[in-house]
Design a protein around this motif. Structure first.
Motif, PDB file in Angstrom:
ATOM      1  N   PHE A  40       0.810  -1.217   0.000  1.00 44.41           N
ATOM      2  CA  PHE A  40       0.000   0.000   0.000  1.00 44.41           C
ATOM      3  C   PHE A  40       0.847   1.272   0.000  1.00 44.41           C
ATOM      4  N   LYS A  41       2.135   1.111  -0.147  1.00 42.00           N
ATOM      5  CA  LYS A  41       3.044   2.261  -0.161  1.00 42.00           C
ATOM      6  C   LYS A  41       2.758   3.192  -1.335  1.00 42.00           C
ATOM      7  N   HIS A  42       2.252   2.647  -2.430  1.00 36.54           N
ATOM      8  CA  HIS A  42       2.007   3.459  -3.622  1.00 36.54           C
ATOM      9  C   HIS A  42       1.012   4.587  -3.346  1.00 36.54           C
ATOM     10  N   TYR A  43       0.128   4.389  -2.375  1.00 36.52           N
ATOM     11  CA  TYR A  43      -0.810   5.455  -2.052  1.00 36.52           C
ATOM     12  C   TYR A  43      -0.074   6.668  -1.505  1.00 36.52           C
ATOM     13  N   ALA A  44       0.785   6.461  -0.550  1.00 34.36           N
ATOM     14  CA  ALA A  44       1.536   7.587   0.022  1.00 34.36           C
ATOM     15  C   ALA A  44       2.413   8.244  -1.049  1.00 34.36           C
ATOM     16  N   ASP A  45       3.018   7.430  -1.919  1.00 30.76           N
ATOM     17  CA  ASP A  45       3.858   7.989  -2.992  1.00 30.76           C
ATOM     18  C   ASP A  45       3.029   8.897  -3.895  1.00 30.76           C
ATOM     19  N   TYR A  46       1.828   8.453  -4.232  1.00 29.65           N
ATOM     20  CA  TYR A  46       0.954   9.255  -5.088  1.00 29.65           C
ATOM     21  C   TYR A  46       0.509  10.533  -4.385  1.00 29.65           C
ATOM     22  N   PHE A  47       0.086  10.417  -3.143  1.00 30.17           N
ATOM     23  CA  PHE A  47      -0.370  11.602  -2.408  1.00 30.17           C
ATOM     24  C   PHE A  47       0.756  12.621  -2.277  1.00 30.17           C
ATOM     25  N   ALA A  58       5.305  18.166  12.094  1.00 32.47           N
ATOM     26  CA  ALA A  58       6.194  17.226  12.763  1.00 32.47           C
ATOM     27  C   ALA A  58       6.630  16.076  11.864  1.00 32.47           C
ATOM     28  N   ILE A  59       5.733  15.648  10.963  1.00 28.63           N
ATOM     29  CA  ILE A  59       6.033  14.505  10.102  1.00 28.63           C
ATOM     30  C   ILE A  59       5.756  14.901   8.654  1.00 28.63           C
ATOM     31  N   ALA A  64       5.993  10.393   5.580  1.00 29.28           N
ATOM     32  CA  ALA A  64       4.588  10.014   5.739  1.00 29.28           C
ATOM     33  C   ALA A  64       4.401   8.505   5.714  1.00 29.28           C
ATOM     34  N   TRP A  65       5.052   7.824   4.752  1.00 26.42           N
ATOM     35  CA  TRP A  65       4.827   6.391   4.650  1.00 26.42           C
ATOM     36  C   TRP A  65       5.369   5.649   5.854  1.00 26.42           C
ATOM     37  N   TRP A  91      -3.062   9.660   5.609  1.00 28.46           N
ATOM     38  CA  TRP A  91      -1.963  10.505   5.124  1.00 28.46           C
ATOM     39  C   TRP A  91      -2.215  11.967   5.462  1.00 28.46           C
ATOM     40  N   SER A  92      -3.440  12.450   5.290  1.00 25.26           N
ATOM     41  CA  SER A  92      -3.745  13.854   5.575  1.00 25.26           C
ATOM     42  C   SER A  92      -3.847  14.107   7.078  1.00 25.26           C
ATOM     43  N   LEU A  93      -4.329  13.118   7.855  1.00 29.07           N
ATOM     44  CA  LEU A  93      -4.391  13.281   9.308  1.00 29.07           C
ATOM     45  C   LEU A  93      -2.997  13.510   9.881  1.00 29.07           C
ATOM     46  N   ARG A  94      -2.042  12.761   9.377  1.00 28.11           N
ATOM     47  CA  ARG A  94      -0.651  12.884   9.821  1.00 28.11           C
ATOM     48  C   ARG A  94      -0.106  14.294   9.628  1.00 28.11           C
ATOM     49  N   LYS A  95      -0.593  15.001   8.629  1.00 31.04           N
ATOM     50  CA  LYS A  95      -0.121  16.357   8.377  1.00 31.04           C
ATOM     51  C   LYS A  95      -0.369  17.289   9.561  1.00 31.04           C
TER      52      LYS A  95
END
Length: 519
Positions: A40-47, A58-59, A64-65, A91-95
Motif C-alpha cells: 500500500f506504499k504506492h498510495y503515500a507515494d501518489y499523495f 512534525a512529520i 509520511a509512509w 496521510w492527511s491526518l498525519r499532516k
C-alpha cells in the motif's frame, strides 16, 4: 543560521517520532495475519506527488509512509475509491501532528488562524480527533494533544478549550474501549469532571438543559438560530449526556461511587429532557428550542446527534427520524447528507463563503450522522434504515472526497454538484474537522469496541456488495485483530466466508457476512 537551527530541530523531531513508533510497528508486523504493508506504499507515494508541500509539521511528506506503516490498520477492498480515500485520510491526518515545546498537538487547519489558541489549536473537532487517532498504534500523538489542551496553560486548561461545545469525555472513554489504558483515562478524570462543572456554570439552565450559540457549536449560520442566539440545541445537550454517561463509567473504574451516582443522575435527567423537550411530535425529529422555548420547527442534521451517544430510548418511535436520511426532501442529496432539510424554503439561503450551515454538506456533520446511524443499526431494534442505506451514504462520503480528480478533504461542499465551496482557499486544504477511518473500522467493517475481552464485529456491508475485503493490523486491547471476507476462499487462502483473527489465530467464522462475537 535560523534555517540551520530549524532544520536540526526538525530532524530531532522526526527522530523522536520514528523511535516512538518503532516498537508498535515491529509488534504489528510480527502479528499481521494477511495483508502486506508495503503493498500500500504506492498510495503515500501518489499523495506526496499531488502537491508541493508548502506546510510541513512534525512529520513531513517524505516521512509520511514510515509513519503510516508504523501506526495504521491496513485495509483492502475491491472498490478502489474506498481504499484510496482510506489511506488518504490517514496521510492527511498525519499532516496535522505538530511538535510543540509541550509535546505533540493536533491542529484543525494547517494555516494559522487568528482565533486559535497556542500552537494554532482549535477545540471544535477535538472529539473527532480522539475518535480517529484512537486507532493509531502510537498513543502519544493524541495523548499529548489532550494533555496539552487540559494542562498546557501553566497546568490549567488552555484558554480556548471551552470556546466550542465538547464531547471529549465521551471520546476519551471510547478511546479507552480500544486500548484499555486505565492509567491515562483515570489521570484525565479530574480534568473532565472539572470541565463538566464549568459547562454547567457557563451554559446550563435552571431546568437542566444547556444552551449554545451556533458558532460555538462550530456551526455558523444555521436555519434554527444564529451567531448570537442562545438556543437549546440537540448538539450540546447530547454532548453533555454523552459526557455524563462516560464520566459515570470512568468513575466506576475509579471506584468513585459518589460520582457514579452523580453523573448517572445527570445523564438520566438529560435523556428525559432531550426526549420530552427537543422532540417535535409533528416533525418526528429532535429540533432546537429557540430563546422563547418554542420549537424552531426545522429539521437539521444535528437532530441525529442524540444517537451518536445512544441517547433516545428504543421502541418509543424516535427511530422514525431516520426516514429523513432517505428522503430527498429531507437530507438525501447527490453528494451526501445535507445539514438542513432540503424541503425548507430557507434551504441554502445564507449565501456562500461564510461557513453556512443552512444545508450544504459538512464532513463534520456527516461523520456525526454516520456514527449515529451505525449505532442505530447496531443497538436498536428498528426497520427504518438498513445496511444498504448506510453503505449508500458511506459511498457518497467517499465520492465527495475528491476535487479536480484528486483526493481532497476540505470544509464543506455543494450537495448537488460535489463542488468544494472553499476548495481553492489554502485554509480549506486537509481540513481536520471530521472522521472517516473510524467510520470505516467501527461502521462499515464493524469492529464495535467494548469493555470486555470479546471481539464484536458487525459489518454494515450488504451481502453481495463486495466479494472480498480485509481489515488487518488493528491494535485492539493489546492484540492485533484481522477481519476478512472471502466469498470464494481464493483471495486470501484462509477458507471461504467471514472470519476474525486475533494475533493470526482464527477466533470466529461464518459462511456469510453477519455479526460475529468471539467467545
Amino acid at each position: 543560521m535560523n534555517f540551520k537551527i530549524n532544520h536540526i530541530k526538525l530532524i530531532l523531531v522526526l527522530f523522536t517520532a520514528v523511535l516512538s513508533s518503532c516498537k508498535s510497528y515491529v509488534s504489528a508486523q510480527k502479528s499481521a495475519a494477511v495483508l502486506k504493508v508495503d503493498n500500500f506504499k504506492h498510495y503515500a507515494d501518489y499523495f506526496n506527488k499531488m502537491e508541493d508541500e508548502n506546510i510541513a509539521k512534525a512529520i513531513p511528506n517524505d516521512s509520511a509512509w514510515f509513519w503510516m506503516k508504523s501506526n495504521i490498520p491496513l485495509f483492502e477492498c475491491p472498490q478502489q475509491n474506498f481504499e484510496e480515500i482510506y489511506y488518504f485520510r490517514w496521510w492527511s491526518l498525519r499532516k496535522h501532528i505538530t511538535n510543540t515545546p509541550q509535546g505533540y498537538a493536533i491542529t484543525e487547519f494547517l494555516v494559522n488562524r487568528s482565533y486559535a489558541d497556542k500552537y494554532n489549536l482549535i477545540a471544535c473537532a477535538l472529539g473527532h480527533h480522539i475518535y480517529e487517532f484512537r486507532w493509531a498504534h502510537n498513543p502519544e500523538f493524541i495523548e499529548q494533544n489532550v494533555k496539552l489542551w487540559y494542562r498546557g496553560n501553566e497546568g490549567k486548561r488552555m484558554k480556548k478549550l471551552m470556546t466550542f461545545s465538547s464531547w471529549t469525555a465521551d471520546a476519551l472513554y471510547n478511546r479507552y474501549l480500544v486500548n484499555k489504558d486505565e492509567q491515562f483515562l483515570l489521570d484525565m478524570y479530574p480534568d473532565l469532571v472539572d470541565e463538566y462543572a464549568q459547562w454547567e456554570k457557563d451554559r446550563g439552565r435552571d431546568d437542566g438543559l444547556f444552551w449554545q450559540i451556533d458558532v460555538k457549536d462550530g456551526m455558523e449560520e444555521s436555519l434554527s438560530g444564529g451567531r448570537h442566539v442562545q438556543n437549546v440545541r440537540p448538539t450540546i445537550n447530547s454532548y453533555m449526556f454523552g459526557n455524563a454517561e462516560a464520566l459515570t463509567k470512568i468513575a466506576a473504574i475509579k471506584g468513585d461511587k459518589k460520582q457514579v451516582a452523580n453523573f448517572s443522575n445527570k445523564a438520566s435527567k438529560l435523556k428525559n429532557l432531550v426526549e420530552t423537550r427537543l422532540w417535535n411530535t409533528d416533525d418526528l425529529f429532535f429540533e432546537t428550542l429557540t430563546e422563547k422555548d418554542t420549537s424552531s420547527n426545522v429539521r437539521e442534521a444535528i437532530g441525529f446527534i442524540p444517537w451518536y451517544f445512544n441517547l433516545p430510548e428504543e421502541n418509543k418511535g424516535f427511530e422514525k427520524a431516520w426516514e429523513q436520511v432517505k428522503d430527498e426532501g429531507g437530507f438525501s442529496a447527490p453528494f451526501g447528507l445535507t445539514t438542513a432539510e432540503r424541503r425548507s424554503p430557507r434551504f441554502r439561503s445564507h449565501g456562500t463563503g461564510t461557513c453556512e450551515w443552512d444545508g450544504a454538506v459538512w464532513p463534520f456533520a456527516t461523520s456525526q450522522t454516520l456514527t449515529a446511524m451505525a449505532n442505530v443499526l447496531n443497538n436498536y431494534n428498528q426497520d427504518v434504515v438498513s445496511d444498504d442505506d448506510y453503505f449508500k451514504q458511506m459511498n457518497l462520503y467517499v465520492e465527495s472526497q475528491y476535487y479536480r480528480g484528486r483526493p481532497y478533504i476540505g470544509e464543506y461542499l455543494d450537495e448537488t454538484t460535489g463542488y468544494w465551496l472553499m476548495g481553492d482557499r489554502e485554509r480549506s486544504r486537509y481540513y481536520n474537522h471530521s472522521t472517516f477511518n473510524d467510520l470505516m473500522i467501527t461502521g462499515l467493517i464493524g469492529l464495535r469496541p467494548r469493555a470486555d475481552d470479546k471481539i464484536d464485529v458487525n459489518p454494515l456491508i450488504p451481502q453481495d456488495k463486495w466479494d472480498w475485503f480485509c481489515l488487518d493490523n488493528v491494535l485492539y486491547h493489546g492484540d492485533i485483530i484481522t477481519i476478512l471476507w472471502d466469498k470464494t476462499g481464493k483471495k486470501y487462502n484462509k477458507g471461504k466466508g467471514f472470519k476474525i483473527f486475533r494475533n493470526g489465530k482464527e477466533i470466529a467464522a461464518s459462511e456469510k457476512i453477519e455479526r460475529l462475537i468471539s467467545k
